[in-house]
Design a protein around this motif. Sequence first.
Motif, PDB file in Angstrom:
ATOM      1  N   LYS A 144       0.832  -1.205   0.000  1.00 44.32           N
ATOM      2  CA  LYS A 144       0.000   0.000   0.000  1.00 44.32           C
ATOM      3  C   LYS A 144       0.867   1.256   0.000  1.00 44.32           C
ATOM      4  CE  LYS A 144      -3.586   2.467   2.377  1.00 44.32           C
ATOM      5  NZ  LYS A 144      -4.326   2.679   3.584  1.00 44.32           N
ATOM      6  N   ARG A 145       1.908   1.258   0.807  1.00 42.12           N
ATOM      7  CA  ARG A 145       2.793   2.425   0.888  1.00 42.12           C
ATOM      8  C   ARG A 145       3.447   2.699  -0.465  1.00 42.12           C
ATOM      9  NH1 ARG A 145       6.110   0.660   4.362  1.00 42.12           N
ATOM     10  NH2 ARG A 145       7.813   0.228   2.964  1.00 42.12           N
ATOM     11  N   GLU A 146       3.875   1.631  -1.134  1.00 42.98           N
ATOM     12  CA  GLU A 146       4.554   1.770  -2.423  1.00 42.98           C
ATOM     13  C   GLU A 146       3.574   1.952  -3.577  1.00 42.98           C
ATOM     14  OE1 GLU A 146       6.874  -1.754  -2.808  1.00 42.98           O
ATOM     15  OE2 GLU A 146       8.255  -1.189  -1.205  1.00 42.98           O
ATOM     16  N   MET A 147       2.295   1.602  -3.360  1.00 51.42           N
ATOM     17  CA  MET A 147       1.262   1.622  -4.402  1.00 51.42           C
ATOM     18  C   MET A 147       1.763   0.906  -5.664  1.00 51.42           C
ATOM     19  SD  MET A 147      -1.713   2.857  -3.635  1.00 51.42           S
ATOM     20  CE  MET A 147      -2.421   3.434  -5.152  1.00 51.42           C
ATOM     21  N   ARG A 148       2.170  -0.329  -5.459  1.00 49.29           N
ATOM     22  CA  ARG A 148       2.682  -1.125  -6.564  1.00 49.29           C
ATOM     23  C   ARG A 148       1.640  -1.246  -7.674  1.00 49.29           C
ATOM     24  NH1 ARG A 148       5.369  -6.321  -3.441  1.00 49.29           N
ATOM     25  NH2 ARG A 148       6.855  -5.123  -2.184  1.00 49.29           N
ATOM     26  N   LYS A 149       2.113  -1.199  -8.902  1.00 44.66           N
ATOM     27  CA  LYS A 149       1.213  -1.366 -10.043  1.00 44.66           C
ATOM     28  C   LYS A 149       0.605  -2.777 -10.068  1.00 44.66           C
ATOM     29  CE  LYS A 149       3.200   2.222 -12.925  1.00 44.66           C
ATOM     30  NZ  LYS A 149       2.681   3.225 -12.098  1.00 44.66           N
ATOM     31  N   SER A 150       1.322  -3.736  -9.484  1.00 40.32           N
ATOM     32  CA  SER A 150       0.808  -5.123  -9.444  1.00 40.32           C
ATOM     33  C   SER A 150      -0.471  -5.230  -8.625  1.00 40.32           C
ATOM     34  CB  SER A 150       1.873  -6.070  -8.883  1.00 40.32           C
ATOM     35  OG  SER A 150       2.246  -5.674  -7.580  1.00 40.32           O
ATOM     36  N   LEU A 151      -0.790  -4.189  -7.878  1.00 42.50           N
ATOM     37  CA  LEU A 151      -2.020  -4.159  -7.083  1.00 42.50           C
ATOM     38  C   LEU A 151      -3.242  -4.298  -7.978  1.00 42.50           C
ATOM     39  CD1 LEU A 151      -2.541  -3.648  -4.058  1.00 42.50           C
ATOM     40  CD2 LEU A 151      -2.723  -1.225  -4.575  1.00 42.50           C
ATOM     41  N   TRP A 152      -3.136  -3.867  -9.216  1.00 46.31           N
ATOM     42  CA  TRP A 152      -4.296  -3.813 -10.115  1.00 46.31           C
ATOM     43  C   TRP A 152      -4.302  -4.916 -11.163  1.00 46.31           C
ATOM     44  CZ3 TRP A 152      -7.106  -1.193  -7.192  1.00 46.31           C
ATOM     45  CH2 TRP A 152      -6.564  -0.179  -6.417  1.00 46.31           C
ATOM     46  N   GLU A 153      -3.435  -5.894 -11.024  1.00 47.79           N
ATOM     47  CA  GLU A 153      -3.409  -7.002 -11.993  1.00 47.79           C
ATOM     48  C   GLU A 153      -4.351  -8.104 -11.593  1.00 47.79           C
ATOM     49  OE1 GLU A 153       0.734  -8.020 -12.272  1.00 47.79           O
ATOM     50  OE2 GLU A 153       1.162  -6.196 -13.346  1.00 47.79           O
TER      51      GLU A 153
END
Length: 153
Positions: A144-153
């Motif tokens: 969450k802190r990094e807001m990784r793009k993988s969050l939306w895969e």
Amino acid sequence: MRNKKQLLIEQLDQKLKPFQETEMVLVPDKGWVNTIRTTLNMTMAQLGTKLGVTKQGVKRIEESEAKGSISINSLKEVGDALELKLVYGFVPKDGTIDNLINNKAQTLARKIVLRTNQNMKLEDQGISDEKIKQSVIDLATEIKREMRKSLWE
């Protein structure tokens, strides 16, 4: 200390808050244009005159809205003709944008931790359920802190 991304999320949640607190608005079966026009006791020809289109043009507008294929610009034009303001936006289904991100981060973290633990079990190095739970929490916080793009895969 909050980072810039967290601040943006909080600001967006604040902007959406009035919409989250209202009951779900259901679109009428025949669409808003038809519902408002008929409620105002306005004919298609009268609305057409305001829009600069024919009665058949109004019928096409109402049909395209009912099918969900109308453009936002067309809705704005109808709103202007009816002296109404078009309200448009997205509201999270369950709570806030922050909740959405938390749920996605938890799901991704759980997937990563369980996959890693499975590999460790194959080598007789699996970790306890409590350690798994804490690892998911820690990793979700980092994701969450990094807001990784993988969050939306």
